[in-house]
Scaffold this motif. Structure first.
Motif, PDB file in Angstrom:
ATOM      1  N   PRO A  47       0.720  -1.131   0.004  1.00 32.11           N
ATOM      2  CA  PRO A  47       0.037  -0.063  -0.084  1.00 32.11           C
ATOM      3  C   PRO A  47       0.821   1.105  -0.226  1.00 32.11           C
ATOM      4  N   VAL A  48       0.570   2.066  -0.854  1.00 34.95           N
ATOM      5  CA  VAL A  48       1.296   3.426  -0.988  1.00 34.95           C
ATOM      6  C   VAL A  48       0.457   4.527  -1.396  1.00 34.95           C
ATOM      7  N   TYR A  49       0.480   5.697  -1.106  1.00 31.32           N
ATOM      8  CA  TYR A  49      -0.176   6.873  -1.823  1.00 31.32           C
ATOM      9  C   TYR A  49       0.307   7.158  -3.029  1.00 31.32           C
ATOM     10  N   THR A  50      -0.692   7.401  -4.055  1.00 33.39           N
ATOM     11  CA  THR A  50      -0.302   7.559  -5.376  1.00 33.39           C
ATOM     12  C   THR A  50       0.833   8.655  -5.786  1.00 33.39           C
ATOM     13  N   GLU A  51       1.529   8.298  -6.816  1.00 32.84           N
ATOM     14  CA  GLU A  51       2.852   9.002  -7.220  1.00 32.84           C
ATOM     15  C   GLU A  51       3.906   9.349  -6.085  1.00 32.84           C
ATOM     16  N   PRO A  52       4.391   8.062  -6.001  1.00 32.23           N
ATOM     17  CA  PRO A  52       5.534   8.062  -4.998  1.00 32.23           C
ATOM     18  C   PRO A  52       6.769   8.302  -5.687  1.00 32.23           C
ATOM     19  N   VAL A  53       7.814   9.102  -5.094  1.00 33.26           N
ATOM     20  CA  VAL A  53       8.906   9.523  -5.708  1.00 33.26           C
ATOM     21  C   VAL A  53      10.273   9.181  -5.033  1.00 33.26           C
ATOM     22  N   ARG A  54      10.112   8.613  -3.896  1.00 33.05           N
ATOM     23  CA  ARG A  54      11.171   8.073  -3.240  1.00 33.05           C
ATOM     24  C   ARG A  54      10.792   6.943  -2.311  1.00 33.05           C
ATOM     25  N   ALA A  55      11.396   5.854  -2.164  1.00 39.78           N
ATOM     26  CA  ALA A  55      11.276   4.715  -1.134  1.00 39.78           C
ATOM     27  C   ALA A  55      12.430   4.381  -0.314  1.00 39.78           C
ATOM     28  N   GLU A  56      12.280   4.041   0.801  1.00 38.38           N
ATOM     29  CA  GLU A  56      13.048   3.637   1.670  1.00 38.38           C
ATOM     30  C   GLU A  56      12.692   2.237   2.421  1.00 38.38           C
ATOM     31  N   ASP A  57      13.853   1.782   2.870  1.00 39.26           N
ATOM     32  CA  ASP A  57      13.530   0.258   3.585  1.00 39.26           C
ATOM     33  C   ASP A  57      13.035  -0.820   2.843  1.00 39.26           C
ATOM     34  N   LEU A  58      13.215  -0.621   1.537  1.00 38.02           N
ATOM     35  CA  LEU A  58      12.664  -1.607   0.739  1.00 38.02           C
ATOM     36  C   LEU A  58      13.468  -2.543  -0.150  1.00 38.02           C
ATOM     37  N   ASN A  59      13.759  -3.843  -0.040  1.00 41.99           N
ATOM     38  CA  ASN A  59      14.863  -4.505  -0.600  1.00 41.99           C
ATOM     39  C   ASN A  59      14.874  -4.636  -2.287  1.00 41.99           C
ATOM     40  N   GLY A  60      15.658  -5.060  -2.940  1.00 41.17           N
ATOM     41  CA  GLY A  60      15.449  -5.199  -4.489  1.00 41.17           C
ATOM     42  C   GLY A  60      14.660  -6.166  -4.901  1.00 41.17           C
ATOM     43  N   ASN A  61      13.725  -6.815  -4.085  1.00 46.29           N
ATOM     44  CA  ASN A  61      12.712  -7.671  -4.564  1.00 46.29           C
ATOM     45  C   ASN A  61      11.321  -6.858  -5.076  1.00 46.29           C
ATOM     46  N   TRP A  62      11.317  -5.588  -4.499  1.00 44.25           N
ATOM     47  CA  TRP A  62      10.214  -4.973  -4.925  1.00 44.25           C
ATOM     48  C   TRP A  62      10.398  -4.098  -6.290  1.00 44.25           C
ATOM     49  N   ALA A  63       9.486  -3.690  -7.113  1.00 38.98           N
ATOM     50  CA  ALA A  63       9.542  -3.015  -8.133  1.00 38.98           C
ATOM     51  C   ALA A  63       8.260  -1.993  -8.369  1.00 38.98           C
ATOM     52  N   TYR A  64       8.462  -1.183  -9.145  1.00 43.03           N
ATOM     53  CA  TYR A  64       7.406  -0.103  -9.579  1.00 43.03           C
ATOM     54  C   TYR A  64       6.865  -0.238 -10.843  1.00 43.03           C
ATOM     55  N   ASP A  65       5.549  -0.292 -11.005  1.00 45.03           N
ATOM     56  CA  ASP A  65       4.808  -0.004 -12.384  1.00 45.03           C
ATOM     57  C   ASP A  65       4.516   1.168 -12.541  1.00 45.03           C
ATOM     58  N   PRO A  66       5.153   1.994 -13.732  1.00 41.87           N
ATOM     59  CA  PRO A  66       4.957   3.427 -13.776  1.00 41.87           C
ATOM     60  C   PRO A  66       3.159   3.700 -14.504  1.00 41.87           C
ATOM     61  N   SER A  67       2.966   2.483 -14.989  1.00 42.54           N
ATOM     62  CA  SER A  67       1.481   2.673 -15.921  1.00 42.54           C
ATOM     63  C   SER A  67       0.577   2.521 -14.729  1.00 42.54           C
ATOM     64  N   LEU A  68       0.608   1.319 -14.064  1.00 44.37           N
ATOM     65  CA  LEU A  68      -0.446   1.023 -13.048  1.00 44.37           C
ATOM     66  C   LEU A  68      -0.042   1.604 -11.856  1.00 44.37           C
ATOM     67  N   GLN A  69       1.113   2.316 -11.508  1.00 46.32           N
ATOM     68  CA  GLN A  69       1.468   3.082 -10.254  1.00 46.32           C
ATOM     69  C   GLN A  69       1.335   2.124  -8.989  1.00 46.32           C
ATOM     70  N   VAL A  70       1.823   0.824  -9.187  1.00 48.43           N
ATOM     71  CA  VAL A  70       1.657  -0.028  -8.039  1.00 48.43           C
ATOM     72  C   VAL A  70       3.153  -0.594  -7.612  1.00 48.43           C
TER      73      VAL A  70
END
Length: 821
Positions: free
Chosen positions: A350-373
């Motif tokens: 869960p995130v608020y829309t349009e995140p621009v910087r993330a912390e404390d997440l490892n390399g297993n996580w990715a971001y879809d710019p089209s779906l914004q998830v």
């Protein structure tokens, strides 16, 4: 053969027993019936192949063909011959089922319903394991190795069943594996003829073998420990001990495809019942934004006959988030910290829309710019804690009215097409948008339709209908909850020609006063997002505000059920209760606190996501071609190696002698032939000749002398070519002199002679033989088979020697030796 047929039956039955843990994943037993049919076909084909004494590779190909026929019959694409013979369209249908299985895996939590894509993948996997088990256990007589593919089936429930895995199905699978081992050992003992103990003493028929008894005891103890110990480990709840103790948390929401309050089904069905049996904390979020919008985690943008389904996200690492951009939109940056509880387990964060910087997440996580998830294919959200910066966008109705319609070939429009035509829906949409000139006015007219004045009410239960169309039933009954409202508005907006999708997340929960919100399963929510040109995705929440805990409204999508005096007026006026609508339900600030835009994609269209399986198919074809080219490449390399650089048949060397010109030091030199090089050239030319004979299917007798072989070839195969006859006799004489004579044959042109013989042999063979000799040279394949057999013999001999050495330190033998002394 009887023993082999019996072992083949046990291998098939053991494969089905090993698949027992899959019962923890499916709601029904359809998968078992279909898997039994596929495994039975594989076992029958294997038995017939062994009865016809087909080699092992032929048995494997036959079993794969049988599995293909079974899959074609169980999952037809409609173009098969006689109902079971696949066509190219059948394999295209199989590819679509594989793509659909990926979507279903992300759309459903355990236990999953019987969808064709999931059933196809399951039957394909079990059938493939049955083929491998039969090859290992029956063909190669290595039943212990058959446990590896069975372990692959075991790992599936463990990977997807997050809370706990039932123990009984695993015991059934282990029993099948032990049955296979025992059957193989009994067959080996029967063929050996008698039983004996470890010290060499014979065992009577009525007497139990000590080694066998010890093996049975060890197997029983091992299985017991493997089952009992994990159940006793603290933290592994939900297993057999909890079942016997009668403990449980009673969680569950009554919806198919959701295993509990922590499992969220992203399928926005148009009908159903949301049964919230208890309240469970799922997320705690702390933000410095005074009035945040909904916390969001998923999107459903693919329309099916029953609702909207999410696509497969793809994107960049979460450490490389894009910077948002949109025209005519005011944006502010805020920071949030999220704590996910153990009750929420999903591959999305869960995130608020349009995140621009993330912390404390490892390399297993990715971001879809089209779906914004934010998503992961290897991790889940359970007990994750992370922080991120995000941008809050402020929209105004005037800015949205300035947005031009999207071109017909725009990527967003292609990815969000109009729904299938439904007369009742088409008539309603035409009535609502009549006279509306801008995209925003059309969307706003559809949004305003879902109001109490038009008879719409909120309820956790929906009513059935008789129209045969769930969207029509909901629009007629006008009763439902958030998913019905969001999916219905999305359908109508798409029917009006505007791209739209369903978003999932949490409405605002209880606020502790310091910017920390506690979100429970009661706050789960769905709403609509509409795409505006050069602006991005803008949220509209058509669900009645009184039915949503923590509902948020905005200036462009106000609370249409609020009293008339509290509805927003033109311009930056107040929201209900005297609060600025752009600030949300409790926002104390002005328009700069307008709610989040919801998934703005930097004002640019997302790229089309084509199917991935053609690339895998192309890679598989290239790999197959490269594998088939290996023999030809090896043959070419050998020919070049034997040809060597351009030089005479024997190199020249110098030594002191009695002839020649006298050098400066007065000594005379004699030039003679290099005998070792001449022998090497003769052997290389002869080896090349023998390989050429093998390639062109000419008999090679290794017991013949080189001269006898050359005479036979000149007499039988090269009679029509005098030059080739002379050449082959030259090659035979050179090899004979190299083997037996003190001085080899020197100064002869062996390579031209070899080329003449090869050309003559090729001229008298058929086209098929020449093609096989060029593409799959039999000489190379024969050399590989011989090398593999020799290497296998060496490994077996080395293993026997190692086992013999280890037996010296056998505890039984050492104890017997001490007792004898």
């Amino acid at each position: 053969m009887i023993a082999h047929r019996n072992l083949g039956f046990v291998a098939a039955a053991a494969t089905l027993l090993a698949a027992a843990p899959l019962s923890a994943i499916f709601e029904r037993w359809t998968w078992l019936i279909q898997a039994t049919i596929a495994v039975a076909v594989v076992a029958a084909v294997a038995a017939l192949a062994r009865l016809a004494r087909v080699p092992l590779w032929g048995q494997a190909l036959g079993m794969l063909a049988g599995l293909t026929l079974a899959l074609t019959w169980l999952f037809p694409g409609g173009t098969e011959l006689l109902g079971i013979v696949p066509t190219p369209s059948t394999f295209t249908h199989f590819g679509e089922l594989l793509d659909g299985s990926l979507e279903d895996m992300r759309s459903y939590g355990v236990k999953v319903p019987d969808t064709d894509p999931l059933l196809f993948v399951t039957v394909l996997g079990i059938g493939g394991v049955a083929v491998v088990v039969d090859v290992l256990a029956v063909g190669l007589r290595r039943p212990a190795l058959a446990g590896l593919p069975m372990l692959a089936i075991y790992s599936v429930p463990v990977a997807v069943y997050v809370d706990s895995v039932p123990a009984v199905p695993f015991v059934v699978g282990a029993a099948g594996f032990l049955w296979l081992l025992v059957t193989d050992n009994v067959d080996r003992v029967r063929r050996f003829g008698r039983r004996f103990t470890g010290d060499g003493r014979d065992v009577d028929v009525w007497e139990a073998s000590p080694l066998a008894a010890a093996g049975r005891r060890l197997a029983a103890v091992g299985v017991a420990l493997a089952v009992v110990l994990p159940l006793a480990v603290p933290g592994m709840t939900g297993g057999l001990l909890d079942t016997l103790g009668g403990s449980g948390n009673g969680s569950g929401n009554g919806r198919p495809g959701q295993g509990g309050t922590g499992r969220i089904d992203l399928f926005a069905a148009l009908s159903g019942q949301l049964n919230q049996s208890e309240v469970a904390d799922l997320v705690k979020v702390t933000t410095n934004e005074p009035s945040p919008f909904y916390l969001r985690f998923g999107v459903a943008d693919k329309l099916t006959s029953t609702g909207f389904r999410e696509g497969i996200p793809t994107g960049r690492p979460v450490s490389d988030l894009p910077a948002p951009s949109a025209r005519g939109v005011e944006q502010r940056t805020y920071r949030a910290t999220v704590e996910v509880t153990k009750n929420l387990t999903m591959p999305l964060l869960p995130v608020y829309t349009e995140p621009v910087r993330a912390e404390d997440l490892n390399g297993n996580w990715a971001y879809d710019p089209s779906l914004q998830v934010v998503f992961s294919h290897r991790d889940n959200s359970r007990e994750k804690r992370y922080a991120f910066d995000y941008v809050r966008s402020t929209y105004t109705p005037a800015a949205l009215r300035r947005s031009e319609p999207l071109p017909a070939d725009h990527a967003v429009r292609r990815l969000h097409p109009a729904p299938p035509p439904v007369p009742e829906v088409e008539e309603l949409v035409s009535t609502l948008v009549r006279g509306k000139d801008t995209e925003y006015d059309k969307v706003r007219a559809i949004y305003d339709h879902f109001s109490a004045d038009n008879g719409f009410t909120y309820s956790l239960s929906t009513k059935g209908g008789t129209s045969g169309q769930e969207i029509v039933d909901f629009l007629d009954n006008k009763v439902g909850f958030c998913q019905q409202y969001a999916a219905a508005m999305t359908w109508l907006v798409r029917a009006a020609g505007v791209p739209a999708r369903v978003a999932f997340g949490f409405a605002n929960g209880s606020n502790s006063g310091d910017g920390t919100y506690t979100l429970t399963n009661r706050n789960l929510h769905a709403w609509t997002e509409v795409y505006f040109n050069e602006v991005g995705w803008v949220p509209f929440d058509p669900t009645p505000a009184y039915g949503v805990q923590g509902s948020t409204r905005s200036a462009w999508a106000p609370d249409i059920d609020a009293p008339e005096e509290e509805t927003p007026t033109s311009g930056p006026s107040s929201a209900p209760g005297g609060v600025d609508p752009s600030a949300g339900p409790t926002g104390p600030e002005g328009p700069e606190e307008d709610i989040d835009s919801g998934l703005a994609i930097n004002g640019a269209a997302p790229t089309d996501q084509g199917p991935v399986w053609p690339w895998y198919a192309a890679a598989a074809v290239l790999a197959l071609l490269a594998l088939l080219a290996l023999p030809a490449l090896r043959r070419t390399a050998l020919r070049r190696k034997r040809s060597g650089p351009a030089k005479p048949a024997a190199a020249l060397a110098a030594r002191p002698g009695a002839a020649g010109d006298a050098p400066a030091d007065g000594r005379r030199m004699v030039v003679v032939a290099d005998a070792e090089q001449a022998r090497a050239d003769a052997h290389a030319a002869w080896d090349e000749l023998l390989d050429t004979l093998v390639d062109y299917r000419v008999r090679v007798d290794r017991t013949e002398t080189p001269r006898a072989t050359a005479d036979r070839l000149a007499r039988d195969s090269l009679t029509a070519d005098a030059g080739a006859t002379t050449a082959v006799r030259l090659l035979g004489r050179a090899e004979e002199r190299a083997r037996y004579a003190r001085d080899p044959l020197t100064g002869e042109q062996l390579l031209p002679a070899l080329r003449a013989v090869r050309a003559a042999l090729a001229a008298q063979t058929d086209r098929r033989t020449r093609l096989v000799a060029a593409v799959l040279p039999p000489s190379v394949l024969l050399r590989w088979r011989t090398g593999t057999a020799e290497a296998s013999s060496r490994l077996v001999a080395a293993g026997g020697r190692a086992r013999h050495r280890l037996l010296r330190w056998s505890p039984r033998r050492l104890m017997a030796g001490r007792m004898a002394r």
